[in-house]
Design an enzyme around this catalytic site. Structure first.
Site, PDB file in Angstrom:
ATOM      1  N   THR A   1      63.786  31.369 113.170  1.00  0.00           N
ATOM      2  CA  THR A   1      63.561  33.015 114.456  1.00  0.00           C
ATOM      3  C   THR A   1      63.972  34.325 114.434  1.00  0.00           C
ATOM      4  O   THR A   1      63.335  35.025 114.885  1.00  0.00           O
ATOM      5  CB  THR A   1      64.625  32.334 115.034  1.00  0.00           C
ATOM      6  OG1 THR A   1      63.905  30.620 115.599  1.00  0.00           O
ATOM      7  CG2 THR A   1      64.298  33.168 116.750  1.00  0.00           C
TER       8      THR A   1
ATOM      9  N   HIS B   1      85.028   7.725  92.869  1.00  0.00           N
ATOM     10  CA  HIS B   1      84.390   8.880  93.346  1.00  0.00           C
ATOM     11  C   HIS B   1      84.543   8.990  92.297  1.00  0.00           C
ATOM     12  O   HIS B   1      83.736   9.757  91.571  1.00  0.00           O
ATOM     13  CB  HIS B   1      84.426   9.260  94.825  1.00  0.00           C
ATOM     14  CG  HIS B   1      84.309   8.192  95.771  1.00  0.00           C
ATOM     15  ND1 HIS B   1      82.471   7.990  95.455  1.00  0.00           N
ATOM     16  CD2 HIS B   1      84.075   8.301  96.530  1.00  0.00           C
ATOM     17  CE1 HIS B   1      82.491   7.534  96.606  1.00  0.00           C
ATOM     18  NE2 HIS B   1      83.674   7.375  97.644  1.00  0.00           N
TER      19      HIS B   1
ATOM     20  N   PRO C   1      65.831  23.462 109.805  1.00  0.00           N
ATOM     21  CA  PRO C   1      66.450  24.414 110.806  1.00  0.00           C
ATOM     22  C   PRO C   1      67.490  25.541 110.069  1.00  0.00           C
ATOM     23  O   PRO C   1      68.732  25.099 109.220  1.00  0.00           O
ATOM     24  CB  PRO C   1      67.579  23.357 111.557  1.00  0.00           C
ATOM     25  CG  PRO C   1      67.259  21.389 110.935  1.00  0.00           C
ATOM     26  CD  PRO C   1      65.190  22.128 109.996  1.00  0.00           C
ATOM     27  N   GLY C   2      67.999  26.259 110.329  1.00  0.00           N
ATOM     28  CA  GLY C   2      68.238  27.015 110.345  1.00  0.00           C
ATOM     29  C   GLY C   2      68.546  28.209 109.317  1.00  0.00           C
ATOM     30  O   GLY C   2      69.212  28.664 108.628  1.00  0.00           O
ATOM     31  N   THR C   3      67.009  28.379 108.667  1.00  0.00           N
ATOM     32  CA  THR C   3      66.705  28.271 107.523  1.00  0.00           C
ATOM     33  C   THR C   3      66.449  30.246 107.577  1.00  0.00           C
ATOM     34  O   THR C   3      66.035  30.945 107.223  1.00  0.00           O
ATOM     35  CB  THR C   3      65.358  27.854 106.972  1.00  0.00           C
ATOM     36  OG1 THR C   3      64.665  27.621 108.049  1.00  0.00           O
ATOM     37  CG2 THR C   3      65.806  26.475 105.559  1.00  0.00           C
ATOM     38  N   GLY C   4      66.493  30.607 109.447  1.00  0.00           N
ATOM     39  CA  GLY C   4      65.889  31.591 109.840  1.00  0.00           C
ATOM     40  C   GLY C   4      64.632  32.493 109.834  1.00  0.00           C
ATOM     41  O   GLY C   4      63.954  33.468 110.537  1.00  0.00           O
TER      42      GLY C   4
ATOM     43  N   GLU D   1      88.774   6.716  97.061  1.00  0.00           N
ATOM     44  CA  GLU D   1      88.140   8.998  96.263  1.00  0.00           C
ATOM     45  C   GLU D   1      88.787   9.466  94.721  1.00  0.00           C
ATOM     46  O   GLU D   1      88.084   9.639  93.634  1.00  0.00           O
ATOM     47  CB  GLU D   1      89.575   9.707  97.700  1.00  0.00           C
ATOM     48  CG  GLU D   1      89.203   9.856  98.613  1.00  0.00           C
ATOM     49  CD  GLU D   1      87.455   9.739  99.080  1.00  0.00           C
ATOM     50  OE1 GLU D   1      87.141  10.455  98.316  1.00  0.00           O
ATOM     51  OE2 GLU D   1      87.425   9.307 100.148  1.00  0.00           O
TER      52      GLU D   1
ATOM     53  N   ASP E   1      78.983   5.596 101.758  1.00  0.00           N
ATOM     54  CA  ASP E   1      78.673   5.573 101.048  1.00  0.00           C
ATOM     55  C   ASP E   1      77.354   4.693 100.640  1.00  0.00           C
ATOM     56  O   ASP E   1      76.758   5.006  99.374  1.00  0.00           O
ATOM     57  CB  ASP E   1      79.917   4.804  99.421  1.00  0.00           C
ATOM     58  CG  ASP E   1      81.213   5.850  99.827  1.00  0.00           C
ATOM     59  OD1 ASP E   1      80.622   7.698  99.513  1.00  0.00           O
ATOM     60  OD2 ASP E   1      82.383   5.714  99.045  1.00  0.00           O
TER      61      ASP E   1
HETATM   62  P1  ADP Z   1      65.383  28.485 112.529  1.00  0.00           P
HETATM   63  O1  ADP Z   1      65.039  28.718 111.279  1.00  0.00           O
HETATM   64  O2  ADP Z   1      66.684  27.133 113.019  1.00  0.00           O
HETATM   65  O3  ADP Z   1      65.208  29.043 113.817  1.00  0.00           O
HETATM   66  P2  ADP Z   1      67.610  30.412 112.785  1.00  0.00           P
HETATM   67  O4  ADP Z   1      66.352  32.417 112.345  1.00  0.00           O
HETATM   68  O5  ADP Z   1      67.910  30.882 114.385  1.00  0.00           O
HETATM   69  O6  ADP Z   1      66.918  29.468 112.193  1.00  0.00           O
HETATM   70  O7  ADP Z   1      68.845  31.265 112.663  1.00  0.00           O
HETATM   71  C1  ADP Z   1      70.200  30.945 112.899  1.00  0.00           C
HETATM   72  C2  ADP Z   1      70.787  32.118 112.211  1.00  0.00           C
HETATM   73  O8  ADP Z   1      71.245  31.663 110.976  1.00  0.00           O
HETATM   74  C3  ADP Z   1      70.300  33.194 112.396  1.00  0.00           C
HETATM   75  O9  ADP Z   1      70.630  34.122 113.785  1.00  0.00           O
HETATM   76  C4  ADP Z   1      71.575  33.456 110.853  1.00  0.00           C
HETATM   77  O10 ADP Z   1      72.566  34.378 111.923  1.00  0.00           O
HETATM   78  C5  ADP Z   1      71.869  33.119 110.643  1.00  0.00           C
HETATM   79  N1  ADP Z   1      70.446  33.147 109.552  1.00  0.00           N
HETATM   80  C6  ADP Z   1      69.177  31.973 109.052  1.00  0.00           C
HETATM   81  N2  ADP Z   1      68.954  32.602 107.697  1.00  0.00           N
HETATM   82  C7  ADP Z   1      69.108  33.691 107.487  1.00  0.00           C
HETATM   83  C8  ADP Z   1      68.988  34.824 106.424  1.00  0.00           C
HETATM   84  N3  ADP Z   1      67.909  35.029 106.017  1.00  0.00           N
HETATM   85  N4  ADP Z   1      69.264  35.816 106.172  1.00  0.00           N
HETATM   86  C9  ADP Z   1      70.641  36.324 107.447  1.00  0.00           C
HETATM   87  N5  ADP Z   1      70.942  35.458 107.721  1.00  0.00           N
HETATM   88  C10 ADP Z   1      70.319  34.336 108.315  1.00  0.00           C
HETATM   89 ZN    ZN Z   2      83.672   7.308  99.378  1.00  0.00          ZN
HETATM   90 MG    MG Z   3      64.873  28.531 116.016  1.00  0.00          MG
END
Ligand code: ADP
Ligand code: ZN
Ligand code: MG
Length: 620
Positions: free
Chosen positions: A216, A435, A211-214, A432, A507
């Site tokens: 979309t 750790h 998730p969030g790797t870009g 802490e 932990d």
């Molecule tokens: P997912 O892989 O879950 O579809 P998204 O494409 O929705 O993730 O990415 C979420 C947000 O993270 C994007 O709107 C962007 O702002 C940021 N983001 C993710 N990857 C990149 C990237 N390679 N370069 C720039 N922004 C990125």
């Molecule tokens: Zn701890």
């Molecule tokens: Mg997505």
């Protein structure tokens, strides 16, 4: 929206018109009833008859309408049960004179009938009007909602549709992925180049990544670059509470796409529908199956010269149905990794665009300190930094805010208000410090960047290390070191206070999970290089639940024993360090109680001093 307000005002207009009509109608009726006329008594009438001043008398039921010689109209009441003639003569009119008057008789008009009609008809009319206006409005907006089989795909890049507004320049890193996708775009722009060579362009491209790797973002960039229509729909949008909707939507989507070739169809979150069939999980799987089958058959129906590319993304490729991954469907699979240091810096660079930065901002350092952050995390980080700066009424964001933002994204907001008793503080400080000290002296040491006993998010306190950058391949000894650091807090508490608090729950959980992985997945125990499957994470999401353990109960017991051995080994290592560095541990803990937070420099100063003292002690 605009359309709706328009039809609404139109409705108001017709409503006013209707009201007007009703008023006018009533007016006509009422004017007859309530016309203002002079009323005269019968004796006066008899008198007027004698004076020859009456032209005409009309008897309407019990009412008498009199037209006088000067065309004036008057009314009078007739005596009941007596004829007009008798009445008038009784009041002294001469019979001769009466005969001169033009006398008419008229039936009384039945007003009650008209009234009943109005009472029935008016509400009916009103209802009719309401229904009409509801339907009119519904036609505009809501009626579309009744047509469930229509796919609600967002269309980009066509005339009259919005531009996606994203290009490859907005995507940092992911160079190989962009190359692959550029080829797809190239095909759609210039298909003959490929077709002439007999090449078949992949029908489906699957983007895989956490998730969030870009994913979309990248797909939108393709839409922005390709200059062809781009249909975007999310997997979950196919599935609704009504059975049979999904496959209808797929059909609709693809028939639309076929009409507008060349084009791209993008199915986001494919795992919502493409989950392995027959697991019978999550309810409505029949529906999902039908939808998936429809997608497969649509893709099989593509001809050699069909210029549609189906793009899809998922963060759970492991649960996808194998039929989807067969060649000829999503035959090109692209993995999006979470960004490395260099990519993180360029992602940050993209997301600080338009944000005024202080000269001391060093995005490279921020990138160094954020291993494991996804693109979305980094975007969030840049925003948090700006918010923190704004909260301090600064005009520019400086490095300090970026570093603070890292912690905020990582652990959640600081909970300064979380009041701690002295006892709690002491406990937290030794935990802490445990750790930190273990981390500093374990074989595969990672430098400590910050220690704090200020609560943040879920954590009561935290120690942040600077992890050695992206070594994806880890050796057994490194895992054990990491576990020892995780257990450092527990070991320290036990050593100092003689007993353990609940603060170590998280932990222990993480250390145990590591140990279990070492044994079951990495083959690092004495059980040998065997991968033991079953009872994994995400048991709930899809396939795994149907997956039986692939080992016996005896083996399970053995695995548990091996896990215990690993934990014991890690505890031993941590204990050795804590015992040997007890003075240092106490010093760090005391400083923590005093200052609550230690940055890397302060911490290293303490360590350096203690090390010097140690050396002196040895010399004596
Ligand atoms: P997912 O892989 O879950 O579809 P998204 O494409 O929705 O993730 O990415 C979420 C947000 O993270 C994007 O709107 C962007 O702002 C940021 N983001 C993710 N990857 C990149 C990237 N390679 N370069 C720039 N922004 C990125
Ligand atoms: Zn701890
Ligand atoms: Mg997505």
């Amino acid at each position: 929206m605009k359309k709706n307000t328009k039809s609404f005002s139109k409705n108001i207009a017709s409503f006013v018109l209707l009201l007007l009509a009703v008023v006018v109608l009533f007016g006509i009726i009422a004017s007859d009833i309530f016309r203002e006329v002079e009323e005269i008594s019968l004796p006066r009438l008899a008198e007027k008859v004698n004076e020859e001043k009456v032209e005409q008398i009309t008897v309407i039921g019990a009412n008498i309408e009199v037209v006088l010689e000067d065309e004036r109209v008057a009314t009078a009441k007739k005596e009941p049960d007596v004829s007009l003639f008798e009445s008038l003569t009784h009041w002294g009119a001469e019979p001769e004179q009466i005969r001169k008057v033009d006398i008419n008789f008229r039936e009384e008009p039945d007003w009650s009938f008209v009234l009943t009609l109005a009472i029935i008809a008016l509400p009916l009319l009103f209802l009719l009007f309401i229904f009409r206006s509801i339907f009119k409005q519904a036609k505009g907006g809501a009626m579309q909602a009744f047509d469930f089989s229509k796919a609600k795909a967002r269309v980009f890049g066509e005339e009259g549709t919005p531009k996606s507004g994203v290009t490859f320049n907005d995507v940092a890193g992911l160079e190989e992925v962009k190359e692959e996708l550029k080829e797809v775009v190239e095909f759609l722009k210039n298909p003959s180049k490929f077709l002439k060579l007999g090449a078949r362009i992949p029908k489906g491209v699957l983007l895989m990544g956490g998730p969030g790797t870009g994913k979309t973002l990248l797909a939108r960039a393709v839409a922005g670059e390709a200059n062809v229509p781009f249909f975007e729909i999310s997997g979950s949008e196919f599935i609704e509470m009504f059975v049979g909707v999904g496959s209808g939507r797929v059909r609709d989507l693809f028939s639309n796409a076929k009409k507008r070739q060349p084009c791209i169809v993008y199915i986001d979150e494919l795992d919502a529908i493409g989950r392995a069939r027959g697991t019978g999980l999550g309810g409505g799987h029949d529906e999902r199956e039908q939808t998936l089958n429809q997608i497969l058959s649509e893709m099989d129906g593509f001809q050699q010269d069909t210029k549609i590319v189906v793009l899809a993304s998922t963060n759970r490729p492991d649960v996808l149905d194998s039929a989807l991954l067969r060649p000829g469907r999503f035959d090109r699979k692209i993995t999006l990794d979470s960004p490395n240091k260099k990519s993180r810096e360029s992602v940050l660079r993209i997301h600080v665009k338009g944000k005024p930065l202080a000269p001391d901002v060093d995005l490279k350092e921020v990138a160094e300190r954020t291993p494991g952050f996804s693109g979305a995390d980094l975007s969030n980080l840049a925003n948090e930094a700006a918010l923190l700066a704004a909260r301090k009424n600064k005009t520019k964001t400086s490095q300090l805010e970026f570093l603070e933002a890292i912690e905020k994204v990582l652990l959640g907001p600081e909970r300064k208000s979380h009041a701690m008793s002295d006892k709690e503080k002491e406990l937290g400080a030794y935990h802490e410090a445990g750790h930190a000290v273990v981390s500093s002296f374990i074989p595969h040491a990672e430098p400590v960047r910050k220690i704090s006993i200020v609560a943040r998010g879920q954590a009561g306190g935290y120690t942040i290390k600077i992890p050695s950058e992206e070594n994806r391949i880890k050796r057994k000894s490194e895992f054990i070191s990491e576990m020892a650091v995780l257990l450092g807090g527990y070991v320290s508490e036990k050593k100092i206070f003689g007993e353990v608090s609940t603060g170590a729950v998280n932990d222990l959980e993480r250390a145990s999970a590591y140990a279990r992985k070492l044994v079951k997945e990495f083959g690092m125990s004495s059980l040998g290089p065997v991968h033991f499957r079953g009872e994994r994470e995400h048991v709930f999401l899809g396939r795994e639940i149907a997956e039986e353990k692939n080992y016996s109960e005896e083996t399970a017991a053995k695995i548990d024993r091996e896990v215990m051995l690993f934990i014991k080994e890690a505890v031993k290592q941590a204990e050795e360090i804590v015992k040997k560095r007890k003075k240092l541990l106490e010093k760090v803990a005391q400083t923590l109680i005093e200052k609550e937070t230690l940055e890397r420099e302060e911490y290293e100063k303490i360590i350096g001093k203690e090390a010097k003292k140690e050396k002196k002690g040895k010399k004596k």
